[in-house]
Design an enzyme around this catalytic site. Structure first.
Site, PDB file in Angstrom:
ATOM      1  N   GLY A   5       0.811  -1.150  -0.023  1.00 15.96           N
ATOM      2  CA  GLY A   5      -0.012   0.097  -0.086  1.00 15.96           C
ATOM      3  C   GLY A   5       0.904   1.208   0.127  1.00 15.96           C
ATOM      4  N   HIS A   6       2.056   1.388   1.125  1.00 12.82           N
ATOM      5  CA  HIS A   6       2.949   2.377   0.785  1.00 12.82           C
ATOM      6  C   HIS A   6       3.492   2.545  -0.501  1.00 12.82           C
ATOM      7  CE1 HIS A   6       2.898   1.451   5.524  1.00 12.82           C
ATOM      8  NE2 HIS A   6       2.660   2.758   5.342  1.00 12.82           N
TER       9      HIS A   6
END
Ligand code: PAF
Length: 284
Positions: free
Chosen positions: A39-40
Site C-alpha cells: 500500500g505504501h
C-alpha cells in the site's frame, strides 16, 4: 534502482529539497510511519505521476497515539523499509528522531473541527487527529513539498488533511490514493501483523460486509437499517464494532436520507481480538 538518500535532520531535508528545486524538479512527499507494505509503495508510484523527485518520511509519530494505544509496540522495520523504498522510485527518505520533531519545550498543537469531529475515528481516538494534523503540517512545511499523497484507507485522515491544507493556505496539492488490498479483500495495514491466524481468516469480513452494505445502499434500503445489519453481521462473526457508518463522502457528516449513492462513503472500524481494523469503500 539507486538507494534513496537518507536524511535525518530537518536542515538536511531542506538542503536536499532546495537542490531538487534548483534542478527544476517538483518535490513529492509520501508521509509514512514505516513498517511499509505494498500500500505504501503504491503511494510512491501515485506521486511519481506528479513529482520528479520523491521523499518518503518514516516517523512513528508519538503524538497521534493515546497513552492506551500501541505506540511502543507499533511495528518498526527500518532496514527493510529502506530496502523496499530502494526497489521503487524513491529519491530520499526523511527519518528524524522524536527529539528532532518534538524538541524539549515543544508546545504547539493544531486544533481541529469539521471532518475531524464527525463522530467516527475521533469518537474512539479523541486525541488522534490533533497529533496527525500537527505532524503532517510540520512535514509539509519542512519538506515544502509541491504535492503529498495519503492513502484512502485512512479516509477520515485524508479529509482532515485536505481541510488543514485549505484552512492554513499551505501551497501543496494533496492526492488521495486507492486502498491496496490482499487477495481476499483485507485492506493492507501495518497493523495486520498483529493478527493471529484465526483473526486473519475472519478479518476480510469487514470488506465483504462493506461491499454488501454498499449493495444495499444502491438498492435503496434505509441507511440506518443498513448500518445496523452490517454492524450485527460483524458482531456475530466475533468483532467488537466501533462503527459502521454511511456518510457524505466529502464532509463525512450524516447524509440526507435520499442522498445519491455516488455522494456517499461507507466506513467501518472494528476490533478483532486486540487489533483494531478500519476500512471504507465508495457506495457507487
Ligand atoms: O497514515 C499514517 O501513516 C500517519 O497517520 C501519517 C500520515 C504518516 C502521520 O503520522
Amino acid at each position: 534502482m539507486p538507494q534513496p538518500v537518507l536524511l535525518d535532520t530537518i536542515s538536511a531535508l531542506r538542503i536536499w529539497r532546495n537542490a531538487e528545486r534548483r534542478d527544476g524538479k517538483r518535490v513529492g512527499l509520501v508521509p509514512t510511519m514505516g513498517a511499509l507494505h505494498h500500500g505504501h509503495l503504491s503511494l510512491v508510484n501515485v506521486i511519481r505521476e506528479e513529482a520528479e523527485s520523491v521523499v518518503a518520511s518514516i516517523f512513528v509519530n508519538p503524538t497521534q497515539f493515546a497513552p492506551t494505544e500501541d505506540f511502543s509496540k507499533y511495528p518498526r522495520a527500518f532496514e527493510r523499509d529502506l530496502e523496499l523504498l530502494s526497489e521503487v522510485d524513491c529519491d530520499a527518505v526523511f527519518a528524524p528522531q522524536v527529539s528532532e520533531m518534538y524538541p524539549d519545550g515543544f508546545s504547539t498543537a493544531i486544533s481541529l473541527a469539521g471532518p475531524a469531529t464527525v463522530g467516527l475515528e475521533d469518537k474512539f481516538r479523541p486525541t488522534h487527529f490533533t497529533g496527525v494534523a500537527t505532524v503532517v503540517a510540520k512535514l509539509l512545511l519542512q519538506s515544502n513539498a509541491d504535492v503529498a499523497v495519503f492513502g484512502e484507507k485512512d479516509y477520515q485522515q485524508l479529509a482532515v488533511i485536505r481541510q488543514l491544507v485549505r484552512d492554513l493556505d499551505l501551497r501543496v496539492t494533496i492526492l488521495g490514493a486507492p486502498t491496496i488490498r490482499e487477495e481476499d479483500g483485507l485492506a493492507m495495514s501495518s497493523r495486520n501483523v498483529y493478527l493471529t491466524g484465526r483473526e486473519r481468516s475472519v478479518a476480510p469480513l469487514i470488506h465483504q460486509t462493506l461491499q454488501e452494505a454498499a449493495e444495499a445502499v444502491r438498492a435503496g434500503m434505509p441507511f440506518d437499517a443498513i448500518e445496523r445489519e452490517a454492524s450485527a453481521a460483524l458482531t456475530d462473526a466475533g468483532f467488537e464494532v466501533d462503527y459502521v457508518a454511511i456518510r457524505d463522502a466529502e464532509t463525512l457528516r450524516e447524509p440526507a436520507k435520499d442522498a445519491a449513492p455516488g455522494t456517499l462513503r461507507l466506513l467501518a472500524a472494528a476490533k478483532i481480538g486486540s487489533t483494531r481494523l478500519i476500512d471504507n469503500i465508495a457506495t457507487e
